[in-house]
Design an enzyme around this catalytic site. Structure first.
Site, PDB file in Angstrom:
ATOM      1  N   SER A 177       0.843  -1.190   0.000  1.00 45.66           N
ATOM      2  CA  SER A 177       0.000   0.000   0.000  1.00 45.66           C
ATOM      3  C   SER A 177       0.878   1.240   0.000  1.00 45.66           C
ATOM      4  O   SER A 177       2.073   1.181   0.311  1.00 45.66           O
ATOM      5  CB  SER A 177      -0.874  -0.001   1.261  1.00 45.66           C
TER       6      SER A 177
ATOM      7  N   TYR B  88      -2.409  -0.419  10.247  1.00 46.95           N
ATOM      8  CA  TYR B  88      -2.354  -0.642   8.803  1.00 46.95           C
ATOM      9  C   TYR B  88      -0.986  -0.266   8.247  1.00 46.95           C
ATOM     10  O   TYR B  88      -0.392  -1.015   7.462  1.00 46.95           O
ATOM     11  CB  TYR B  88      -3.461   0.158   8.117  1.00 46.95           C
TER      12      TYR B  88
END
Length: 292
Positions: free
Chosen positions: A139, A152
């Site tokens: 990501s 995350y």
């Protein structure tokens, strides 16, 4: 060099929805046979039923080593080989770390980081046989830290580092390893995060182009192109490649700017949702019997 996907066998985790579901369809459209792994049996069955090539699905938690080892053995028995594995399964949570739910925070690390490693451990033996390709989906969060996203960002930084280490270990044996980077993409996870007013407003205040939500189709097209090239780095949005050259400066910049933003939103932070976000997060919690 571009590799034909015709007749290749591709495994996609987190294949019931979002990136995984569309990736399965696009790989199948290019002639790949697809094995889907996930937690939502009905959706997995529905997705495989729409694919153009030979396909099948397995219900398994990617953090369960024994279950994933069994999946790898059954996929090899079913298709005879495995050429491509995409470790895509992921969940997310948001909010200040100090007020976060310890179980939800830990689960993000387990699914995203440990789950990626468990997937690699299970499928590396068959990838070594085929001299195949392992793609770990990371990501923008691996490149740049972000307040309110500690689990995350930690998990995606971890899988990026893991994939880089793995590339060096198995490259001489013919297995290529890639890392896929996505910014905010129109998936259930991102839409779920946007349901929280504070998280949505914070994201809207990010600098362009990181404050946009990008369409899923073009992002997955770029991932497919990366798989066809067996690329070391796959960028789902065009501008992410440029972030690599400035990533060393970002922690200091975000540390300063983020501090101001947190002060601005401080009176509203207590109301931020503490569980996993989106339909995929709800499915994970339901599987584990977590009350929401």
């Amino acid at each position: 060099m571009t590799y034909s996907l015709e007749g290749q066998v591709a495994v996609v985790t987190g294949g019931a929805r979002g990136v995984g579901e569309l990736l399965a369809r696009k790989l199948s459209a290019r002639g790949a046979n697809v094995a889907l792994v996930g937690l939502e049996p009905e959706l997995l069955k529905e997705v495989t039923g729409r694919l153009h090539t030979e396909s099948d699905w397995w219900h398994a938690d990617v953090t369960d080593h024994e279950a994933m080892a069994q999946v790898a053995a059954e996929v090899k028995e079913r298709f005879g080989k495995v050429d491509i594995v995409v470790a895509n399964a992921g969940v997310a949570s948001g909010g200040p770390f100090v007020d976060s739910d310890p179980q939800a925070w830990r689960r993000v690390i387990e699914v995203n980081l440990v789950g990626g490693a468990v997937t690699a451990r299970a499928f590396l033996p068959v990838l070594l046989e085929s001299r195949g390709y392992f793609l770990q989906i990371a990501s923008l969060a691996a490149i740049t830290p972000a307040p309110m996203m500690s689990a995350y960002c930690a998990s995606k930084s971890g899988v990026e580092a893991f994939a880089h280490c793995l590339r060096a270990e198995v490259g001489y044996r013919g297995v290529r390893v890639g890392v896929g980077y996505l910014s905010w993409t129109d998936t259930d996870m991102v839409r779920g995060a946007d349901q929280d007013e504070v998280m949505r407003e914070l994201r809207q205040r990010l600098p362009w182009p990181s404050n946009r939500t990008y369409p899923l189709g073009p992002a997955v097209d770029r991932i497919v192109a990366g798989i066809e090239r067996r690329s070391h780095h796959v960028y789902a949005q065009w501008w992410l490649r440029g972030m690599q050259s400035v990533r060393g400066c970002l922690p200091a910049v975000i540390g300063t700017a983020g501090r101001r933003e947190m002060q601005r939103f401080a009176p509203r932070l207590a109301g931020v949702s503490k569980g996993l976000v989106g339909a995929g997060g709800a499915a994970d919690e339901s599987t584990r019997g977590v009350r929401t």
